[in-house]
Motif scaffolding. Structure first.
Motif: not given
Length: 359
Positions: A195-202, A268-272
């Protein structure tokens, strides 16, 4: 998202079965008081001694040893915290001799597995039938019936709760006023890392998920290999591992889906995830090489199109792809922390897919 409706209801039924079983022995049985609910499901008063009871439903005929160890650790803390003479772990599975040997470290604990429960239910047809139905329903991917065990004498099983020497107990003034401290929860820490990983960071997301998967399945999968390339170099898997477990779910993957090896992909996508990710992962699978299954972990799970693509891959080519959201992965991590069935989510997903698969 697949809800674990069936396994959750079976867990409740096993608790109710246990409640009724002890009541039929003439014991007083109650739910724990709210201010003393420190890790057990029932409190049993035999008239001579108190016992705390923890009920665990597993989807494998032989549960993971580490789950039993954790469950026993929790039960012992609950027994001490409540000043009970005994702690009883009730499970629908069958413990191996090596797992039972763990009890030597806990002289006040007992394990009532499927064989002992069946023995205690003798003479009570409705209870015996309920236990059999719970067991058959919970062991979704058991390939055959459990071997017939030696008959269990219910009188002998219960005698230690009603006769003989009691385990040495602490004096009332020595009992703790608060629950004993819980051990570090590795699963919760790994969930927090994801959860601590930012969104869209692979890359950081892949690393956090890989650490979680390695810990979650460390006793069931071996030969983990990250960023593994196929011989031609055209395909690179985020993570691949070999199945080395006798648990029912993993054995079903080997025998029914030609999946001695399992591929993990992390998105790690922002959408499904959509159909495209399913089609890409499908190319990595090769049942002839015993690489017939994959699990995709993504932040938000799969959309309807991806669900349809996963069913299509199974229907048309026998390739199994399961999707896990971060929420579902964390649920599995928390289950392992508690000594519960961490495979229940995957079992439910596969069962749901097979039950609803159309031609």
């Amino acid at each position: 998202m697949v809800e674990q409706r069936n396994l959750s209801s079976l867990a409740f039924r096993l608790e109710r079965f246990t409640f009724d079983l002890f009541k039929l022995q003439g014991f007083e049985v109650a739910l724990p008081e709210s201010d003393r609910a420190w890790g057990h499901d029932l409190m049993v008063d035999t008239g001579r001694a108190l016992a705390v009871v923890e009920v665990k439903l597993y989807s494998s005929s032989t549960p993971a040893s580490r789950n039993i160890i954790v469950a026993l650790d929790y039960l012992e803390r609950s027994r001490i915290a409540n000043g009970a003479a005994f702690g009883i772990l009730v499970t629908n599975s069958r413990l191996a001799p090596s797992q039972r040997s763990r009890l030597e470290s806990f002289p006040a604990l007992r394990v009532y597995d499927i064989d002992i429960l069946a023995g205690l239910a003798q003479g009570h047809p409705s209870l015996a039938a309920e236990l059999e139905e719970i067991s058959r329903s919970a062991l979704v991917f058991r390939g055959e019936d459990l071997p017939i065990a030696e008959p269990v004498d219910p009188a002998k099983t219960l005698a230690e709760l009603m006769e003989g020497d009691l385990p040495e107990l602490a004096e009332p003034e020595e009992l703790p006023v608060a629950p004993p401290p819980e051990p570090p929860k590795r699963g919760a820490d790994l969930c927090a890392d994801i959860h601590g990983v930012g969104k869209s960071v692979a890359k950081p997301f892949e690393e956090a998920c890989e650490a979680a998967v390695r810990w979650l399945f460390e006793d069931e999968l071996i030969a983990f290999d990250d960023q593994h390339e196929s011989h031609t170099g055209h395909n690179i898997f985020d993570l691949v591992a070999r199945i080395a477990s006798k648990e029912d779910f993993w054995q079903a993957l080997i025998s029914d889906f030609r999946a001695r090896y399992i591929v993990f992909e992390f998105k790690n996508y922002s959408k499904p995830i959509r159909q495209r990710e399913i089609y890409t992962t499908e190319k990595y699978l090769y049942p002839i090489a015993m690489r017939g299954a994959a699990i995709i972990v993504s932040r938000h799970g799969a959309d309807a199109g991806a669900d349809a693509a996963m069913r299509g891959a199974l229907r048309e080519s026998g390739k199994l792809i399961l999707s896990l959201s971060v929420k579902e992965l964390c649920s599995m991590l928390h289950a392992r922390d508690a000594g519960s069935d961490h495979l229940a989510t995957l079992v439910s997903k596969l069962d749901d897919m097979l039950m609803g698969l159309e031609r």
